[in-house]
Design a protein around this motif. Structure first.
Motif, short mmCIF file in Angstrom:
data_model
loop_
_atom_site.label_atom_id
_atom_site.label_comp_id
_atom_site.label_asym_id
_atom_site.label_seq_id
_atom_site.Cartn_x
_atom_site.Cartn_y
_atom_site.Cartn_z
N GLY A 1 -36.40 -29.07 40.00
CA GLY A 1 -37.64 -28.81 40.71
C GLY A 1 -37.58 -27.62 41.63
O GLY A 1 -38.49 -27.40 42.43
N GLU A 2 -36.53 -26.80 41.53
CA GLU A 2 -36.37 -25.63 42.40
C GLU A 2 -36.11 -24.38 41.57
O GLU A 2 -35.75 -24.46 40.40
N TYR A 3 -36.33 -23.24 42.18
CA TYR A 3 -36.01 -21.96 41.55
C TYR A 3 -35.30 -21.07 42.58
O TYR A 3 -35.48 -21.24 43.79
N ASP A 4 -34.50 -20.17 42.09
CA ASP A 4 -33.77 -19.23 42.95
C ASP A 4 -34.62 -17.98 43.14
O ASP A 4 -35.01 -17.32 42.17
N GLU A 5 -34.92 -17.63 44.39
CA GLU A 5 -35.81 -16.51 44.67
C GLU A 5 -35.23 -15.19 44.18
O GLU A 5 -35.89 -14.41 43.47
N LEU A 6 -33.98 -14.91 44.56
CA LEU A 6 -33.36 -13.65 44.15
C LEU A 6 -33.11 -13.62 42.65
O LEU A 6 -33.31 -12.59 41.99
N GLY A 7 -32.68 -14.75 42.09
CA GLY A 7 -32.47 -14.83 40.65
C GLY A 7 -33.76 -14.61 39.87
O GLY A 7 -33.76 -13.94 38.83
N THR A 8 -34.86 -15.14 40.36
CA THR A 8 -36.14 -14.94 39.70
C THR A 8 -36.57 -13.49 39.77
O THR A 8 -37.10 -12.93 38.80
N LEU A 9 -36.34 -12.85 40.90
CA LEU A 9 -36.71 -11.44 41.06
C LEU A 9 -35.91 -10.52 40.15
O LEU A 9 -36.44 -9.57 39.60
N LEU A 10 -34.61 -10.84 39.97
CA LEU A 10 -33.74 -9.95 39.20
C LEU A 10 -33.68 -10.32 37.72
O LEU A 10 -33.54 -9.42 36.88
N ALA B 1 -23.73 -15.43 45.12
CA ALA B 1 -23.09 -15.58 46.43
C ALA B 1 -24.10 -16.01 47.49
O ALA B 1 -23.73 -16.64 48.48
N PHE B 2 -25.36 -15.66 47.31
CA PHE B 2 -26.37 -15.97 48.32
C PHE B 2 -27.56 -16.68 47.65
O PHE B 2 -28.64 -16.09 47.51
N PRO B 3 -27.37 -17.93 47.23
CA PRO B 3 -28.48 -18.65 46.58
C PRO B 3 -29.59 -18.95 47.57
O PRO B 3 -29.34 -19.27 48.74
N SER B 4 -30.81 -18.82 47.11
CA SER B 4 -31.99 -19.11 47.93
C SER B 4 -32.94 -19.96 47.10
O SER B 4 -33.72 -19.43 46.31
N CYS B 5 -32.84 -21.26 47.25
CA CYS B 5 -33.60 -22.19 46.41
C CYS B 5 -34.92 -22.57 47.07
O CYS B 5 -34.96 -22.85 48.27
N ARG B 6 -35.96 -22.59 46.27
CA ARG B 6 -37.29 -22.98 46.73
C ARG B 6 -37.93 -23.90 45.68
O ARG B 6 -37.68 -23.75 44.49
N SER B 7 -38.73 -24.81 46.13
CA SER B 7 -39.42 -25.72 45.21
C SER B 7 -40.49 -24.95 44.45
O SER B 7 -41.22 -24.14 45.03
N HIS B 8 -40.57 -25.15 43.12
CA HIS B 8 -41.60 -24.48 42.34
C HIS B 8 -42.84 -25.34 42.18
O HIS B 8 -43.74 -25.01 41.40
N GLY B 9 -42.93 -26.41 42.93
CA GLY B 9 -44.16 -27.18 42.99
C GLY B 9 -44.34 -28.24 41.94
O GLY B 9 -45.41 -28.83 41.84
N SER B 10 -43.34 -28.52 41.14
CA SER B 10 -43.48 -29.54 40.11
C SER B 10 -42.98 -30.90 40.59
O SER B 10 -43.08 -31.88 39.86
N TRP B 11 -42.46 -30.97 41.83
CA TRP B 11 -42.00 -32.23 42.41
C TRP B 11 -42.67 -32.40 43.77
O TRP B 11 -42.65 -31.49 44.60
N THR B 12 -43.27 -33.55 43.99
CA THR B 12 -43.95 -33.82 45.26
C THR B 12 -43.63 -35.24 45.71
O THR B 12 -43.16 -36.07 44.93
#
Length: 234
Positions: free
Chosen positions: A216-225, A128-139
């Motif tokens: 090239g992105e990851y979900d912050e909350l999904g990665t934590l959980l 319900a609350f996606p938070s996408c961040r780049s994981h640094g593999s795309w520039t």
């Protein structure tokens, strides 16, 4: 007193274990204990000197951030809020403890219910609350902000100017050939005038859990959980 010593011993063992886990990501430094870092007491000038590498690149890390005296007010506020929330938790536990079932079958239903509710809340919050961040593999390439992180091949807004610059799969850029061979670069101008060429570096090991995020992105909350705990901690 017995409970106090148990809490102290548990906290000591947890801190030491966490420091060992994080040391693998920080060149064996076991002094970086704790889940959070509030920086250190070094001056702003010293911090800036530490952030700039010999090759001219900049290392951004919360561990190198200086602490200002006025920030103590916020630390005190966080401590007070934590104490209030801890007291509220203890009060709610004492109230709910009298309502818990005592028979085996109802205890099993209690565990099942708590497990289902917890699982539902975790999955609901993640989707319900996606938070996408780049994981640094795309520039960005061919851009005014060459080397900045971008969201993948479909990202048409991060790399500037739009239309000329592109987002490519490259974790970093390095000069190949010439006098600057092996040094980090942020565009053709950093290498070609020394007889080299700015080439991409691609690391296929990707951090985090993607879920519904773009390439090239990851979900912050999904990665934590749902991600590897040692990677989330470090």
């Amino acid at each position: 007193p017995q409970l106090m010593w148990r809490v102290f011993t548990s906290a000591l063992m947890a801190t030491f274990t966490l420091a060992l886990i994080k040391s693998g990501y920080h060149s064996g430094d076991v002094s970086l204990a704790g889940l959070l870092s509030f920086g250190n007491s070094q001056s702003l000038g010293d911090a800036q000197m530490r952030l700039v590498n010999p090759d001219g690149t900049v290392t951004q890390s919360a561990l190198d951030a200086p602490i200002y005296y006025w920030e103590i007010i916020y630390f005190l506020f966080l401590g007070a809020v934590g104490g209030v929330l801890g007291g509220l938790f203890n009060f709610m536990y004492s109230v709910l403890y009298t309502m818990r079932p005592t028979r085996g079958f109802f205890k099993m239903l209690e565990v099942l219910g708590v497990s289902l509710i917890t699982s539902y809340v975790v999955f609901y919050l993640t989707f319900a609350f996606p938070s996408c961040r780049s994981h640094g593999s795309w520039t960005c390439m061919g851009a005014d902000n060459w080397g900045d992180w971008c969201g993948g091949a479909t990202d048409n807004s991060t790399c500037l100017p739009v239309g000329r610059a592109t987002c490519v799969e490259a974790s970093g850029w390095v000069c190949v050939g010439g006098e600057n061979n092996g040094l980090a670069c942020r565009g053709k101008g950093d290498c070609e005038w020394r007889g080299g060429k700015c080439e991409p570096l691609a690391f296929h090991e990707q951090f985090g859990v993607r879920l519904r995020c773009g390439a090239g992105e990851y979900d912050e909350l999904g990665t934590l959980l749902f991600g590897a705990k040692e990677g989330s901690i470090a």
